[in-house]
Design a protein around this motif. Structure first.
Motif, PDB file in Angstrom:
ATOM      1  N   ASP A  78     -10.412  -6.931   9.126  1.00 63.86           N
ATOM      2  CA  ASP A  78     -10.735  -5.465   9.278  1.00 63.86           C
ATOM      3  C   ASP A  78      -8.833  -4.404   8.926  1.00 63.86           C
ATOM      4  O   ASP A  78      -9.368  -3.251   9.424  1.00 63.86           O
ATOM      5  CB  ASP A  78     -10.904  -5.250  11.001  1.00 63.86           C
ATOM      6  N   VAL A  79      -8.433  -4.749   8.684  1.00 66.31           N
ATOM      7  CA  VAL A  79      -7.031  -4.735   7.794  1.00 66.31           C
ATOM      8  C   VAL A  79      -7.492  -3.139   7.230  1.00 66.31           C
ATOM      9  O   VAL A  79      -6.499  -2.430   7.011  1.00 66.31           O
ATOM     10  CB  VAL A  79      -6.034  -5.347   7.916  1.00 66.31           C
ATOM     11  N   LEU A  80      -8.032  -3.642   6.521  1.00 63.77           N
ATOM     12  CA  LEU A  80      -8.399  -2.258   5.113  1.00 63.77           C
ATOM     13  C   LEU A  80      -9.788  -2.151   5.725  1.00 63.77           C
ATOM     14  O   LEU A  80     -10.421  -1.173   4.902  1.00 63.77           O
ATOM     15  CB  LEU A  80      -8.726  -3.964   4.142  1.00 63.77           C
ATOM     16  N   LYS A  81     -10.147  -1.511   6.724  1.00 55.78           N
ATOM     17  CA  LYS A  81     -11.778  -1.376   6.976  1.00 55.78           C
ATOM     18  C   LYS A  81     -11.298   0.432   6.830  1.00 55.78           C
ATOM     19  O   LYS A  81     -12.472   0.994   6.878  1.00 55.78           O
ATOM     20  CB  LYS A  81     -12.206  -1.755   7.811  1.00 55.78           C
ATOM     21  N   ASP A  82      -9.679   0.777   7.237  1.00 58.27           N
ATOM     22  CA  ASP A  82      -9.573   2.294   7.673  1.00 58.27           C
ATOM     23  C   ASP A  82      -9.423   2.862   5.765  1.00 58.27           C
ATOM     24  O   ASP A  82      -9.338   3.883   5.604  1.00 58.27           O
ATOM     25  CB  ASP A  82      -8.624   2.096   8.188  1.00 58.27           C
ATOM     26  N   PHE A  83      -9.299   2.345   5.133  1.00 62.28           N
ATOM     27  CA  PHE A  83      -9.100   2.822   3.493  1.00 62.28           C
ATOM     28  C   PHE A  83      -9.277   2.584   3.359  1.00 62.28           C
ATOM     29  O   PHE A  83      -9.308   2.473   1.501  1.00 62.28           O
ATOM     30  CB  PHE A  83      -7.345   2.865   3.647  1.00 62.28           C
ATOM     31  N   ALA A  84      -9.843   1.080   2.809  1.00 61.86           N
ATOM     32  CA  ALA A  84     -10.668   0.424   1.746  1.00 61.86           C
ATOM     33  C   ALA A  84     -11.452  -1.145   1.709  1.00 61.86           C
ATOM     34  O   ALA A  84     -11.687  -1.510   1.831  1.00 61.86           O
ATOM     35  CB  ALA A  84      -9.617  -0.443   0.555  1.00 61.86           C
ATOM     36  N   PRO A  85     -12.706  -0.559   3.057  1.00 61.79           N
ATOM     37  CA  PRO A  85     -13.892  -1.270   3.446  1.00 61.79           C
ATOM     38  C   PRO A  85     -14.555  -1.653   2.701  1.00 61.79           C
ATOM     39  O   PRO A  85     -14.887  -0.968   1.043  1.00 61.79           O
ATOM     40  CB  PRO A  85     -14.491  -0.021   4.405  1.00 61.79           C
ATOM     41  N   GLY A  86     -15.059  -3.258   2.611  1.00 64.26           N
ATOM     42  CA  GLY A  86     -15.365  -4.266   2.129  1.00 64.26           C
ATOM     43  C   GLY A  86     -15.117  -4.304   0.436  1.00 64.26           C
ATOM     44  O   GLY A  86     -15.172  -4.645  -0.146  1.00 64.26           O
ATOM     45  N   ALA A  87     -13.029  -4.239   0.335  1.00 68.51           N
ATOM     46  CA  ALA A  87     -12.520  -4.375  -0.727  1.00 68.51           C
ATOM     47  C   ALA A  87     -12.503  -5.996  -1.034  1.00 68.51           C
ATOM     48  O   ALA A  87     -12.415  -6.559   0.340  1.00 68.51           O
ATOM     49  CB  ALA A  87     -11.702  -3.636  -0.820  1.00 68.51           C
ATOM     50  N   GLN A  88     -11.918  -6.411  -2.090  1.00 74.44           N
ATOM     51  CA  GLN A  88     -12.026  -7.415  -2.252  1.00 74.44           C
ATOM     52  C   GLN A  88     -10.374  -7.383  -2.676  1.00 74.44           C
ATOM     53  O   GLN A  88      -9.463  -6.232  -3.197  1.00 74.44           O
ATOM     54  CB  GLN A  88     -12.314  -8.585  -3.220  1.00 74.44           C
ATOM     55  N   LEU A  89      -9.353  -8.156  -2.046  1.00 70.07           N
ATOM     56  CA  LEU A  89      -8.264  -8.886  -2.566  1.00 70.07           C
ATOM     57  C   LEU A  89      -7.911  -9.165  -3.192  1.00 70.07           C
ATOM     58  O   LEU A  89      -9.209  -9.875  -4.796  1.00 70.07           O
ATOM     59  CB  LEU A  89      -7.243  -9.811  -1.679  1.00 70.07           C
ATOM     60  N   PRO A  90      -7.083  -8.885  -4.247  1.00 72.00           N
ATOM     61  CA  PRO A  90      -6.469  -7.491  -3.634  1.00 72.00           C
ATOM     62  C   PRO A  90      -5.925  -6.450  -3.716  1.00 72.00           C
ATOM     63  O   PRO A  90      -6.929  -5.650  -3.909  1.00 72.00           O
ATOM     64  CB  PRO A  90      -5.497  -7.821  -4.249  1.00 72.00           C
ATOM     65  N   LEU A  92      -4.044  -1.960  -3.136  1.00 74.63           N
ATOM     66  CA  LEU A  92      -2.308  -1.445  -3.452  1.00 74.63           C
ATOM     67  C   LEU A  92      -2.625  -0.151  -2.695  1.00 74.63           C
ATOM     68  O   LEU A  92      -3.621   0.369  -2.719  1.00 74.63           O
ATOM     69  CB  LEU A  92      -2.440  -1.215  -4.923  1.00 74.63           C
ATOM     70  N   LEU A  93      -2.309  -0.187  -1.936  1.00 76.96           N
ATOM     71  CA  LEU A  93      -1.827   1.505  -1.103  1.00 76.96           C
ATOM     72  C   LEU A  93      -0.318   1.713  -1.982  1.00 76.96           C
ATOM     73  O   LEU A  93       0.668   1.561  -2.024  1.00 76.96           O
ATOM     74  CB  LEU A  93      -2.034   1.627   0.452  1.00 76.96           C
ATOM     75  N   TYR A  94      -0.871   3.466  -2.482  1.00 71.29           N
ATOM     76  CA  TYR A  94       0.416   4.006  -2.864  1.00 71.29           C
ATOM     77  C   TYR A  94       0.260   5.357  -3.412  1.00 71.29           C
ATOM     78  O   TYR A  94      -0.893   5.822  -2.744  1.00 71.29           O
ATOM     79  CB  TYR A  94      -0.233   4.215  -5.328  1.00 71.29           C
ATOM     80  N   ASN A  95       1.032   5.886  -1.788  1.00 71.45           N
ATOM     81  CA  ASN A  95       1.167   6.920  -1.661  1.00 71.45           C
ATOM     82  C   ASN A  95       0.462   7.507  -0.654  1.00 71.45           C
ATOM     83  O   ASN A  95      -0.248   8.471  -0.728  1.00 71.45           O
ATOM     84  CB  ASN A  95       1.975   7.927  -2.526  1.00 71.45           C
ATOM     85  N   GLY A  96      -0.135   6.034   0.007  1.00 71.77           N
ATOM     86  CA  GLY A  96      -1.294   6.509   0.942  1.00 71.77           C
ATOM     87  C   GLY A  96      -2.697   6.518   0.281  1.00 71.77           C
ATOM     88  O   GLY A  96      -3.883   5.966   1.043  1.00 71.77           O
ATOM     89  N   GLU A  97      -2.844   6.138  -1.033  1.00 65.71           N
ATOM     90  CA  GLU A  97      -3.765   6.114  -1.838  1.00 65.71           C
ATOM     91  C   GLU A  97      -3.966   4.702  -1.924  1.00 65.71           C
ATOM     92  O   GLU A  97      -3.539   4.342  -2.349  1.00 65.71           O
ATOM     93  CB  GLU A  97      -3.909   6.875  -2.899  1.00 65.71           C
ATOM     94  N   PRO A  98      -5.739   4.321  -1.623  1.00 57.92           N
ATOM     95  CA  PRO A  98      -6.290   2.976  -2.218  1.00 57.92           C
ATOM     96  C   PRO A  98      -5.887   2.486  -3.828  1.00 57.92           C
ATOM     97  O   PRO A  98      -7.098   3.439  -3.787  1.00 57.92           O
ATOM     98  CB  PRO A  98      -7.103   2.668  -1.494  1.00 57.92           C
ATOM     99  N   LYS A  99      -5.873   1.768  -3.972  1.00 62.63           N
ATOM    100  CA  LYS A  99      -6.147   1.099  -5.115  1.00 62.63           C
ATOM    101  C   LYS A  99      -7.020  -0.019  -5.790  1.00 62.63           C
ATOM    102  O   LYS A  99      -6.353  -1.113  -4.682  1.00 62.63           O
ATOM    103  CB  LYS A  99      -5.056   1.406  -6.142  1.00 62.63           C
ATOM    104  N   THR A 100      -8.232  -0.352  -6.103  1.00 60.46           N
ATOM    105  CA  THR A 100      -8.811  -1.962  -5.946  1.00 60.46           C
ATOM    106  C   THR A 100      -9.145  -1.857  -7.541  1.00 60.46           C
ATOM    107  O   THR A 100      -8.378  -1.414  -8.351  1.00 60.46           O
ATOM    108  CB  THR A 100     -10.108  -1.872  -5.253  1.00 60.46           C
ATOM    109  N   ASP A 101      -9.161  -3.161  -8.106  1.00 63.94           N
ATOM    110  CA  ASP A 101      -9.035  -4.483  -9.459  1.00 63.94           C
ATOM    111  C   ASP A 101      -8.435  -4.124  -9.599  1.00 63.94           C
ATOM    112  O   ASP A 101      -7.379  -3.323 -10.514  1.00 63.94           O
ATOM    113  CB  ASP A 101      -9.973  -2.808  -9.770  1.00 63.94           C
ATOM    114  N   THR A 102      -8.095  -5.933  -9.542  1.00 68.87           N
ATOM    115  CA  THR A 102      -7.051  -5.879 -10.121  1.00 68.87           C
ATOM    116  C   THR A 102      -6.169  -5.567 -11.691  1.00 68.87           C
ATOM    117  O   THR A 102      -5.467  -4.923 -11.618  1.00 68.87           O
ATOM    118  CB  THR A 102      -6.823  -7.391 -10.418  1.00 68.87           C
ATOM    119  N   ILE A 103      -6.936  -4.961 -13.102  1.00 66.67           N
ATOM    120  CA  ILE A 103      -7.012  -4.368 -13.803  1.00 66.67           C
ATOM    121  C   ILE A 103      -6.497  -3.452 -13.937  1.00 66.67           C
ATOM    122  O   ILE A 103      -5.270  -2.616 -14.450  1.00 66.67           O
ATOM    123  CB  ILE A 103      -7.919  -5.372 -14.956  1.00 66.67           C
ATOM    124  N   THR A 104      -7.427  -2.564 -13.060  1.00 64.25           N
ATOM    125  CA  THR A 104      -6.791  -1.242 -12.736  1.00 64.25           C
ATOM    126  C   THR A 104      -5.899  -1.508 -12.096  1.00 64.25           C
ATOM    127  O   THR A 104      -5.196   0.103 -12.448  1.00 64.25           O
ATOM    128  CB  THR A 104      -8.077  -0.530 -11.865  1.00 64.25           C
TER     129      THR A 104
END
Length: 264
Positions: A78-90, A92-104
């Motif tokens: 639930d630590v991720l639910k506010d900005f990346a709900p359902g995302a797989q780790l890892p 990244l939050l970059y200036n508050g913007e969530p980024k998902t997918d390792t290669i991306t």
């Protein structure tokens, strides 16, 4: 800190925990970065996840301050639910913007954190990015094989993939030959030279898993006569970027316990 929801750590350019430190003037405009990775069984330490370790290494090599948060995937997603709900780790939050997918994320960081502020981590030789790219697939087929009669063939396939990597690491690169045209065996520390690159951040976590898991469950480690591979692993173990990001070996062993067939 994220009490009860993972553990946060701040990392500065000296790879030491940093709390409320004023950044140098040259860093004043650097972005706010937070990396969320899998926690270990204790819920706090670095857990087993080669993709998480890959990005952890990238950020340390970039030399920018960032916050690392280990997430207990069994109890605290639930630590991720506010900005990346359902995302797989890892994540990244970059200036508050969530980024998902390792290669991306990796491509994004290379684009945003490039020279002159940060070093480029792109390999000079394209072949370095391909070296060892089939090892983890061959390892997974071998270690998860449910049919004992196939073990010998699958082990040979893994050995061939490791030998191919050993040959690449042992073959002098162009810049080495420019310095010594008579050089017969490379002495470089890493895939692309004497500095870690994105190629190493991808391969080293997986190569470490191969060695730890195969040695524990199959009594088959990376052969000692593969001098190029062992020079590579030993060189990596001397770096803070690899050493600080590695999960405990027991963590890796435990992660594979449910998928490895018991020896016959």
């Amino acid at each position: 800190m994220w009490a009860g929801r993972g553990r946060g750590f701040s990392w500065g350019t000296r790879l030491q925990p940093a709390v409320h430190q004023e950044p140098p003037r040259s860093m004043a405009e650097k972005p706010q970065i937070q990396l969320f990775i899998k926690a270990s069984e204790d819920g706090e330490s670095v857990g087993h996840c080669p993709f998480c370790q890959r990005l952890f290494m990238v950020l340390l090599l970039k030399g920018v301050p960032f916050t690392l948060t280990t997430v207990d995937v069994k109890r605290a997603l639930d630590v991720l639910k506010d900005f990346a709900p359902g995302a797989q780790l890892p994540v990244l939050l970059y200036n508050g913007e969530p980024k998902t997918d390792t290669i991306t994320i990796e491509e994004f960081l290379e684009d945003q954190l490039g020279p002159p502020m940060c070093p480029s981590l792109v390999p000079h030789y394209p072949e370095s990015s391909l070296a060892g790219n089939d090892i983890f697939h061959k390892f997974s087929a071998f270690i998860k094989n449910p049919i004992p009669a196939q073990d010998e063939v699958l082990q040979r396939n893994l050995q061939r993939a490791l030998l191919k990597l050993d040959e690449y690491l042992s073959t002098p690169l162009e810049h080495e030959l420019a310095q010594d045209p008579h050089l017969r065996a490379s002495q470089r520390r890493f895939l692309d030279g004497d500095h870690l690159t994105l190629a190493d951040c991808n391969l080293l976590p997986k190569l470490n898993i191969v060695q730890v898991v195969c040695q524990h469950y199959r009594r088959f480690g990376i052969p000692k006569d593969m001098r190029g591979v062992w020079r590579y692993l030993n060189s990596a173990s001397e770096t803070k970027e690899f050493k600080y990001t590695c999960p405990n070996s027991q963590e890796i062993i435990q992660a594979y316990r449910s998928v490895v067939r018991a020896p016959q």
